[in-house]
Scaffold this motif. Structure first.
Motif, PDB file in Angstrom:
ATOM      1  N   ALA A 182     -22.039  49.265  30.298  1.00 44.61           N
ATOM      2  CA  ALA A 182     -21.098  48.508  30.305  1.00 44.61           C
ATOM      3  C   ALA A 182     -20.074  49.157  31.300  1.00 44.61           C
ATOM      4  O   ALA A 182     -19.514  50.125  31.407  1.00 44.61           O
ATOM      5  N   MET A 183     -19.669  48.548  32.383  1.00 43.90           N
ATOM      6  CA  MET A 183     -18.545  48.638  33.443  1.00 43.90           C
ATOM      7  C   MET A 183     -18.969  50.127  33.956  1.00 43.90           C
ATOM      8  O   MET A 183     -18.101  51.053  34.141  1.00 43.90           O
ATOM      9  N   LYS A 184     -20.335  50.368  34.388  1.00 42.55           N
ATOM     10  CA  LYS A 184     -20.819  51.388  34.905  1.00 42.55           C
ATOM     11  C   LYS A 184     -20.756  52.738  33.939  1.00 42.55           C
ATOM     12  O   LYS A 184     -20.909  53.737  34.553  1.00 42.55           O
ATOM     13  N   LEU A 185     -20.565  52.658  32.797  1.00 43.49           N
ATOM     14  CA  LEU A 185     -20.466  53.572  31.655  1.00 43.49           C
ATOM     15  C   LEU A 185     -21.765  53.380  31.000  1.00 43.49           C
ATOM     16  O   LEU A 185     -22.193  52.147  30.592  1.00 43.49           O
ATOM     17  N   LEU A 186     -22.423  54.450  30.702  1.00 42.38           N
ATOM     18  CA  LEU A 186     -23.825  54.515  30.032  1.00 42.38           C
ATOM     19  C   LEU A 186     -23.154  54.996  28.389  1.00 42.38           C
ATOM     20  O   LEU A 186     -22.626  56.014  28.145  1.00 42.38           O
ATOM     21  N   ASN A 187     -23.608  54.189  27.361  1.00 49.67           N
ATOM     22  CA  ASN A 187     -23.303  54.274  25.944  1.00 49.67           C
ATOM     23  C   ASN A 187     -24.467  54.416  25.007  1.00 49.67           C
ATOM     24  O   ASN A 187     -25.533  53.585  25.320  1.00 49.67           O
ATOM     25  N   SER A 188     -24.712  55.523  24.515  1.00 49.43           N
ATOM     26  CA  SER A 188     -25.894  55.867  23.865  1.00 49.43           C
ATOM     27  C   SER A 188     -25.689  55.150  22.368  1.00 49.43           C
ATOM     28  O   SER A 188     -24.771  54.912  21.786  1.00 49.43           O
ATOM     29  N   ILE A 189     -26.830  54.560  22.064  1.00 49.98           N
ATOM     30  CA  ILE A 189     -27.115  54.051  20.886  1.00 49.98           C
ATOM     31  C   ILE A 189     -27.834  54.652  19.854  1.00 49.98           C
ATOM     32  O   ILE A 189     -28.978  55.098  20.478  1.00 49.98           O
ATOM     33  N   THR A 190     -27.426  55.331  18.816  1.00 49.27           N
ATOM     34  CA  THR A 190     -28.100  56.162  17.882  1.00 49.27           C
ATOM     35  C   THR A 190     -28.644  55.602  16.711  1.00 49.27           C
ATOM     36  O   THR A 190     -27.551  54.781  16.038  1.00 49.27           O
ATOM     37  N   ALA A 191     -29.275  55.999  15.770  1.00 50.01           N
ATOM     38  CA  ALA A 191     -29.555  55.835  14.634  1.00 50.01           C
ATOM     39  C   ALA A 191     -28.882  56.388  13.629  1.00 50.01           C
ATOM     40  O   ALA A 191     -28.322  57.439  13.708  1.00 50.01           O
ATOM     41  N   ASP A 192     -28.292  55.671  12.661  1.00 53.73           N
ATOM     42  CA  ASP A 192     -27.411  56.235  11.412  1.00 53.73           C
ATOM     43  C   ASP A 192     -28.334  56.530  10.308  1.00 53.73           C
ATOM     44  O   ASP A 192     -27.356  57.472   9.496  1.00 53.73           O
ATOM     45  N   VAL A 193     -29.396  56.290  10.178  1.00 53.68           N
ATOM     46  CA  VAL A 193     -30.360  56.709   8.948  1.00 53.68           C
ATOM     47  C   VAL A 193     -31.466  57.245   9.666  1.00 53.68           C
ATOM     48  O   VAL A 193     -32.188  56.866  10.670  1.00 53.68           O
ATOM     49  N   ARG A 194     -32.416  57.794   8.507  1.00 56.72           N
ATOM     50  CA  ARG A 194     -33.669  58.142   8.734  1.00 56.72           C
ATOM     51  C   ARG A 194     -34.366  57.061   8.670  1.00 56.72           C
ATOM     52  O   ARG A 194     -34.423  56.513   7.535  1.00 56.72           O
ATOM     53  N   GLY A 195     -35.507  56.927   9.335  1.00 54.05           N
ATOM     54  CA  GLY A 195     -36.182  55.663   9.337  1.00 54.05           C
ATOM     55  C   GLY A 195     -37.166  55.208  10.214  1.00 54.05           C
ATOM     56  O   GLY A 195     -37.269  55.959  11.361  1.00 54.05           O
ATOM     57  N   ARG A 196     -37.998  54.249   9.877  1.00 54.04           N
ATOM     58  CA  ARG A 196     -39.248  54.004  10.922  1.00 54.04           C
ATOM     59  C   ARG A 196     -38.530  52.567  11.733  1.00 54.04           C
ATOM     60  O   ARG A 196     -38.092  51.760  11.188  1.00 54.04           O
ATOM     61  N   VAL A 197     -39.018  52.668  12.967  1.00 54.42           N
ATOM     62  CA  VAL A 197     -38.851  51.579  13.733  1.00 54.42           C
ATOM     63  C   VAL A 197     -39.488  50.186  13.466  1.00 54.42           C
ATOM     64  O   VAL A 197     -40.585  50.450  13.507  1.00 54.42           O
ATOM     65  N   HIS A 198     -39.034  49.159  12.853  1.00 56.70           N
ATOM     66  CA  HIS A 198     -39.674  47.980  12.536  1.00 56.70           C
ATOM     67  C   HIS A 198     -39.478  46.868  13.810  1.00 56.70           C
ATOM     68  O   HIS A 198     -40.560  46.706  13.902  1.00 56.70           O
ATOM     69  N   ALA A 199     -38.544  46.836  14.078  1.00 52.95           N
ATOM     70  CA  ALA A 199     -38.628  46.010  15.443  1.00 52.95           C
ATOM     71  C   ALA A 199     -37.584  46.429  16.500  1.00 52.95           C
ATOM     72  O   ALA A 199     -36.475  46.807  16.077  1.00 52.95           O
ATOM     73  N   VAL A 200     -37.941  45.993  17.628  1.00 54.53           N
ATOM     74  CA  VAL A 200     -36.753  46.110  18.904  1.00 54.53           C
ATOM     75  C   VAL A 200     -36.592  44.636  19.293  1.00 54.53           C
ATOM     76  O   VAL A 200     -37.489  44.132  19.774  1.00 54.53           O
ATOM     77  N   HIS A 201     -35.201  44.131  19.242  1.00 58.48           N
ATOM     78  CA  HIS A 201     -34.903  42.753  19.266  1.00 58.48           C
ATOM     79  C   HIS A 201     -34.771  42.386  20.918  1.00 58.48           C
ATOM     80  O   HIS A 201     -35.218  41.604  21.486  1.00 58.48           O
ATOM     81  N   PRO A 202     -33.635  43.112  21.665  1.00 61.03           N
ATOM     82  CA  PRO A 202     -33.732  42.618  23.229  1.00 61.03           C
ATOM     83  C   PRO A 202     -34.814  43.420  23.985  1.00 61.03           C
ATOM     84  O   PRO A 202     -35.517  44.336  23.558  1.00 61.03           O
ATOM     85  N   GLN A 203     -35.038  42.737  25.037  1.00 60.43           N
ATOM     86  CA  GLN A 203     -35.829  43.344  26.188  1.00 60.43           C
ATOM     87  C   GLN A 203     -35.166  44.169  27.268  1.00 60.43           C
ATOM     88  O   GLN A 203     -33.738  44.019  27.251  1.00 60.43           O
ATOM     89  N   ASP A 204     -35.922  45.078  27.644  1.00 55.76           N
ATOM     90  CA  ASP A 204     -35.416  46.018  28.669  1.00 55.76           C
ATOM     91  C   ASP A 204     -34.543  45.463  29.775  1.00 55.76           C
ATOM     92  O   ASP A 204     -35.430  44.578  30.311  1.00 55.76           O
ATOM     93  N   GLY A 205     -33.213  45.656  30.050  1.00 56.82           N
ATOM     94  CA  GLY A 205     -32.566  45.215  31.098  1.00 56.82           C
ATOM     95  C   GLY A 205     -31.813  43.763  30.797  1.00 56.82           C
ATOM     96  O   GLY A 205     -31.117  43.300  31.511  1.00 56.82           O
ATOM     97  N   GLU A 206     -32.143  43.524  29.372  1.00 55.53           N
ATOM     98  CA  GLU A 206     -31.236  42.240  29.060  1.00 55.53           C
ATOM     99  C   GLU A 206     -29.776  42.497  28.612  1.00 55.53           C
ATOM    100  O   GLU A 206     -29.529  43.466  28.019  1.00 55.53           O
ATOM    101  N   VAL A 207     -28.788  41.612  29.001  1.00 51.78           N
ATOM    102  CA  VAL A 207     -27.609  41.548  28.486  1.00 51.78           C
ATOM    103  C   VAL A 207     -27.454  41.216  27.155  1.00 51.78           C
ATOM    104  O   VAL A 207     -28.049  40.373  26.675  1.00 51.78           O
ATOM    105  N   VAL A 208     -26.792  42.187  26.225  1.00 54.02           N
ATOM    106  CA  VAL A 208     -26.488  41.968  24.859  1.00 54.02           C
ATOM    107  C   VAL A 208     -25.043  41.678  24.480  1.00 54.02           C
ATOM    108  O   VAL A 208     -24.221  42.088  25.348  1.00 54.02           O
ATOM    109  N   GLU A 209     -24.879  40.787  23.540  1.00 57.05           N
ATOM    110  CA  GLU A 209     -23.444  40.910  23.086  1.00 57.05           C
ATOM    111  C   GLU A 209     -22.976  41.669  21.840  1.00 57.05           C
ATOM    112  O   GLU A 209     -23.974  42.075  21.164  1.00 57.05           O
TER     113      GLU A 209
END
Length: 166
Positions: A127-154
């Motif tokens: 966002a605005m040339k800044l890279l923001n890390s998205i991290t897990a808050d819990v120990r878990g198994r990835v069940h689904a990834v919703h957005p596609q790579d390069g997609e704008v998210v809200e």
């Protein structure tokens, strides 16, 4: 003298609005997503995620004079039989471009089926040339990834579903 009295009255209104909003936020079903306060003309805008159908009904908070009541939350959606119990949803903390890897065509941070620990990097939102890390808050198994790579998210858009594991 009139200016000081008006300022004191305005401060009292803002403090009352803040107090009532805190009370309201504590009684909302589900997870609070956003609160907007405005002092001039007194306005409160509250947004929250719906609670499960089994959640008790909230007790309405007394609103300051002239405040608009908060909208009723939408009805809870019926349970999805394919949705694992205790699913934790990771949502976007800001608007931006979603990336699954550090570079185009690179190895994604996580894939469906991977086990992640709290603090494990899942993705990046630019966002605005800044890279923001998205991290897990819990120990878990990835069940689904919703957005596609390069997609704008809200803001608050679901990014990942994690199934907690022990």
């Amino acid at each position: 003298m009139t200016t000081e009295t008006t300022t004191a009255a305005d401060t009292m209104t803002v403090e009352e609005l803040r107090t009532q909003t805190r009370l309201l936020a504590g009684e909302l079903p589900g997870t609070l997503r956003r609160i907007t306060l405005k002092a001039g003309g007194i306005s409160v805008d509250v947004e929250w995620e719906t609670a499960p159908a089994t959640a008790p009904a909230p007790t309405p908070a007394a609103a300051p004079a002239g405040a608009q009541p908060a909208p009723a939350p939408p009805a809870a959606a019926p349970a999805d039989p394919d949705r694992p119990a205790g699913l934790v949803q990771v949502t976007a903390p800001l608007v931006g471009t979603f990336y699954q890897a550090t570079s185009p065509g690179g190895e994604p941070f996580v894939q469906v089926g991977d086990i992640v620990e709290p603090g494990h990097q899942l993705a990046i939102i630019e966002a605005m040339k800044l890279l923001n890390s998205i991290t897990a808050d819990v120990r878990g198994r990835v069940h689904a990834v919703h957005p596609q790579d390069g997609e704008v998210v809200e803001y608050a858009q679901p990014l990942f579903d994690l199934v907690p594991v022990d």
